[in-house]
Motif scaffolding. Structure first.
Motif, PDB file in Angstrom:
ATOM      1  N   GLU A  86       0.832  -1.209   0.000  1.00 39.11           N
ATOM      2  CA  GLU A  86       0.000   0.000   0.000  1.00 39.11           C
ATOM      3  C   GLU A  86       0.865   1.256   0.000  1.00 39.11           C
ATOM      4  O   GLU A  86       1.876   1.333   0.702  1.00 39.11           O
ATOM      5  N   ILE A  87       0.419   2.241  -0.798  1.00 35.07           N
ATOM      6  CA  ILE A  87       1.036   3.564  -0.822  1.00 35.07           C
ATOM      7  C   ILE A  87      -0.015   4.556  -0.348  1.00 35.07           C
ATOM      8  O   ILE A  87      -1.112   4.612  -0.908  1.00 35.07           O
ATOM      9  N   HIS A  88       0.301   5.325   0.683  1.00 38.46           N
ATOM     10  CA  HIS A  88      -0.661   6.261   1.258  1.00 38.46           C
ATOM     11  C   HIS A  88      -0.350   7.699   0.876  1.00 38.46           C
ATOM     12  O   HIS A  88       0.821   8.098   0.812  1.00 38.46           O
ATOM     13  N   HIS A  89      -1.393   8.470   0.621  1.00 35.28           N
ATOM     14  CA  HIS A  89      -1.281   9.901   0.385  1.00 35.28           C
ATOM     15  C   HIS A  89      -1.316  10.651   1.709  1.00 35.28           C
ATOM     16  O   HIS A  89      -2.072  10.295   2.615  1.00 35.28           O
ATOM     17  N   GLU A  90      -0.474  11.688   1.831  1.00 35.79           N
ATOM     18  CA  GLU A  90      -0.448  12.544   3.020  1.00 35.79           C
ATOM     19  C   GLU A  90      -0.353  14.002   2.550  1.00 35.79           C
ATOM     20  O   GLU A  90       0.717  14.480   2.185  1.00 35.79           O
ATOM     21  N   LEU A  91      -1.466  14.700   2.557  1.00 37.23           N
ATOM     22  CA  LEU A  91      -1.551  16.084   2.102  1.00 37.23           C
ATOM     23  C   LEU A  91      -0.782  17.017   3.043  1.00 37.23           C
ATOM     24  O   LEU A  91      -0.884  16.888   4.269  1.00 37.23           O
ATOM     25  N   GLU A  92      -0.029  17.969   2.484  1.00 38.14           N
ATOM     26  CA  GLU A  92       0.766  18.871   3.321  1.00 38.14           C
ATOM     27  C   GLU A  92       0.859  20.265   2.703  1.00 38.14           C
ATOM     28  O   GLU A  92       0.788  20.431   1.485  1.00 38.14           O
ATOM     29  N   ILE A  93       1.044  21.266   3.565  1.00 37.29           N
ATOM     30  CA  ILE A  93       1.484  22.590   3.125  1.00 37.29           C
ATOM     31  C   ILE A  93       3.006  22.566   3.072  1.00 37.29           C
ATOM     32  O   ILE A  93       3.663  22.060   3.989  1.00 37.29           O
ATOM     33  N   ILE A  94       3.559  23.117   1.993  1.00 42.22           N
ATOM     34  CA  ILE A  94       5.008  23.143   1.822  1.00 42.22           C
ATOM     35  C   ILE A  94       5.496  24.583   1.916  1.00 42.22           C
ATOM     36  O   ILE A  94       4.983  25.470   1.228  1.00 42.22           O
ATOM     37  N   LEU A  95       6.502  24.805   2.761  1.00 39.61           N
ATOM     38  CA  LEU A  95       7.141  26.109   2.862  1.00 39.61           C
ATOM     39  C   LEU A  95       8.348  26.151   1.931  1.00 39.61           C
ATOM     40  O   LEU A  95       9.150  25.217   1.904  1.00 39.61           O
ATOM     41  N   HIS A  96       8.479  27.238   1.181  1.00 38.58           N
ATOM     42  CA  HIS A  96       9.614  27.433   0.282  1.00 38.58           C
ATOM     43  C   HIS A  96      10.546  28.482   0.897  1.00 38.58           C
ATOM     44  O   HIS A  96      10.151  29.636   1.082  1.00 38.58           O
ATOM     45  N   LEU A 112       1.030  23.343  -2.046  1.00 38.74           N
ATOM     46  CA  LEU A 112       0.464  22.142  -1.451  1.00 38.74           C
ATOM     47  C   LEU A 112       1.143  20.938  -2.073  1.00 38.74           C
ATOM     48  O   LEU A 112       1.613  20.995  -3.217  1.00 38.74           O
ATOM     49  N   GLY A 113       1.214  19.867  -1.337  1.00 37.53           N
ATOM     50  CA  GLY A 113       1.863  18.678  -1.861  1.00 37.53           C
ATOM     51  C   GLY A 113       1.428  17.431  -1.126  1.00 37.53           C
ATOM     52  O   GLY A 113       0.591  17.484  -0.210  1.00 37.53           O
ATOM     53  N   ILE A 114       1.996  16.326  -1.540  1.00 40.32           N
ATOM     54  CA  ILE A 114       1.735  15.042  -0.887  1.00 40.32           C
ATOM     55  C   ILE A 114       3.057  14.376  -0.558  1.00 40.32           C
ATOM     56  O   ILE A 114       3.933  14.244  -1.404  1.00 40.32           O
ATOM     57  N   ASP A 115       3.180  13.984   0.697  1.00 44.32           N
ATOM     58  CA  ASP A 115       4.252  13.107   1.156  1.00 44.32           C
ATOM     59  C   ASP A 115       3.719  11.689   1.000  1.00 44.32           C
ATOM     60  O   ASP A 115       2.905  11.233   1.801  1.00 44.32           O
ATOM     61  N   PHE A 116       4.141  11.009  -0.070  1.00 42.35           N
ATOM     62  CA  PHE A 116       3.694   9.628  -0.278  1.00 42.35           C
ATOM     63  C   PHE A 116       4.545   8.665   0.548  1.00 42.35           C
ATOM     64  O   PHE A 116       5.759   8.840   0.669  1.00 42.35           O
ATOM     65  N   THR A 117       3.879   7.650   1.088  1.00 38.41           N
ATOM     66  CA  THR A 117       4.533   6.699   1.977  1.00 38.41           C
ATOM     67  C   THR A 117       4.226   5.269   1.565  1.00 38.41           C
ATOM     68  O   THR A 117       3.059   4.911   1.376  1.00 38.41           O
ATOM     69  N   LEU A 118       5.273   4.466   1.408  1.00 39.64           N
ATOM     70  CA  LEU A 118       5.089   3.020   1.256  1.00 39.64           C
ATOM     71  C   LEU A 118       4.745   2.480   2.642  1.00 39.64           C
ATOM     72  O   LEU A 118       5.615   2.196   3.454  1.00 39.64           O
TER      73      LEU A 118
END
Length: 208
Positions: free
Chosen positions: A55-65, A85-91
Motif C-alpha cells: 500500500e502507498i498512502h497519500h499525506e496532504l501537506e502545506i510546503i514552505l519554500h 500544497l503537496g503530498i508526502d507519499f509513503t510506502l
C-alpha cells in the motif's frame, strides 16, 4: 526561482493523524528528509508509482519554500517567499516493517515521485493562512482537509527546529505535516489540490 536543494519533512504534526495510525503524539517535531529525486509536480498529468511495494498512502501537506539563508532567530515572514500544497507519499507496508526493526524510514519515504508538489504561490502571511482551509480531493470526494490551526508545531517552530538541526538555505522545502484522512492510492485515482475554493493542482495515479 531557486533550485530545490533539500526536502525536509515533519512527521505527526496533527494529533488526529498520529492517532489514526496508532502512533504516539510527539512532544517535539519528528524530522525526516526526502531526496530531491523524489520531487515531482502536480500539473494534471499521470504520476507513476510502484505497483509491487504494498500500500502507498497519500499525506496532504502545506510546503514552505525557503528563499534565503536562515539564521537563528529569523522570522517566518522574512525567509519564506512562497508556499505550495503537496503530498508526502509513503510506502506504508514498507514503513511498518522498518519501524518494527527500528530502522530509518528512508526506503518508505524517498522513492521516485514520493514528494509531489503543486506550483508555488506567494505566502499570504500567517494570519491569512489561519483563516484558510487546504484540501485534497480523490475522485471528486474530499479525502483530506485541514487548517494550520490544528498543527501541534506551527510554521515558526518548524523553521526554528529545522534551522537548528539541519540548517536552512535558499531552495529548501519543508513539508509541514498532514491532517487526518490519509489512505491508499490505486491505479487511475484522480487527485486535486485546493487552497480554500481555488483548485491549484491535480494529477492521475499510474501504478506500474
Amino acid at each position: 526561482m531557486n533550485e530545490v536543494k533539500n526536502i525536509f519533512c515533519i512527521g505527526r504534526n496533527y494529533a488526529k493523524h498520529a492517532v489514526e495510525l496508532g502512533n504516539e503524539v510527539p512532544e517535539a517535531p519528528i524530522l525526516f528528509t526526502k531526496p530531491t529525486h523524489a520531487l515531482t509536480y502536480a500539473k494534471g498529468e499521470d504520476i507513476t508509482f510502484p505497483a509491487d511495494k504494498g500500500e502507498i498512502h497519500h499525506e496532504l501537506e502545506i510546503i514552505l519554500h525557503i528563499d534565503k539563508p536562515v539564521k537563528k532567530g529569523d522570522r517566518l515572514e522574512d525567509v519564506v517567499s512562497d508556499i505550495s500544497l503537496g503530498i508526502d507519499f509513503t510506502l506504508r507496508d514498507v514503513q511498518s516493517e522498518l519501524k518494527k526493526k527500528g530502522q530509518p524510514w528512508d526506503r518508505a519515504k524517498g522513492f521516485p515521485n514520493a514528494a509531489v508538489t503543486t506550483e508555488r504561490f506567494p505566502f499570504p502571511g500567517i494570519e491569512a493562512c489561519r483563516k484558510e482551509t487546504f484540501s485534497l480531493l480523490k475522485n471528486g470526494d474530499v479525502a483530506q482537509e485541514g487548517t494550520i490551526n490544528e498543527m501541534m508545531f506551527d510554521f515558526q517552530a518548524i523553521i526554528d527546529e529545522c534551522q537548528e538541526v539541519f540548517g536552512l538555505g535558499a531552495g529548501d522545502l519543508i513539508y509541514t505535516g498532514t491532517p487526518e484522512g490519509v489512505g491508499p492510492i490505486k491505479d487511475g485515482d484522480q487527485f486535486e489540490f485546493f487552497w480554500g475554493s481555488e483548485r491549484i493542482g491535480s494529477f492521475i495515479v499510474s501504478m506500474k
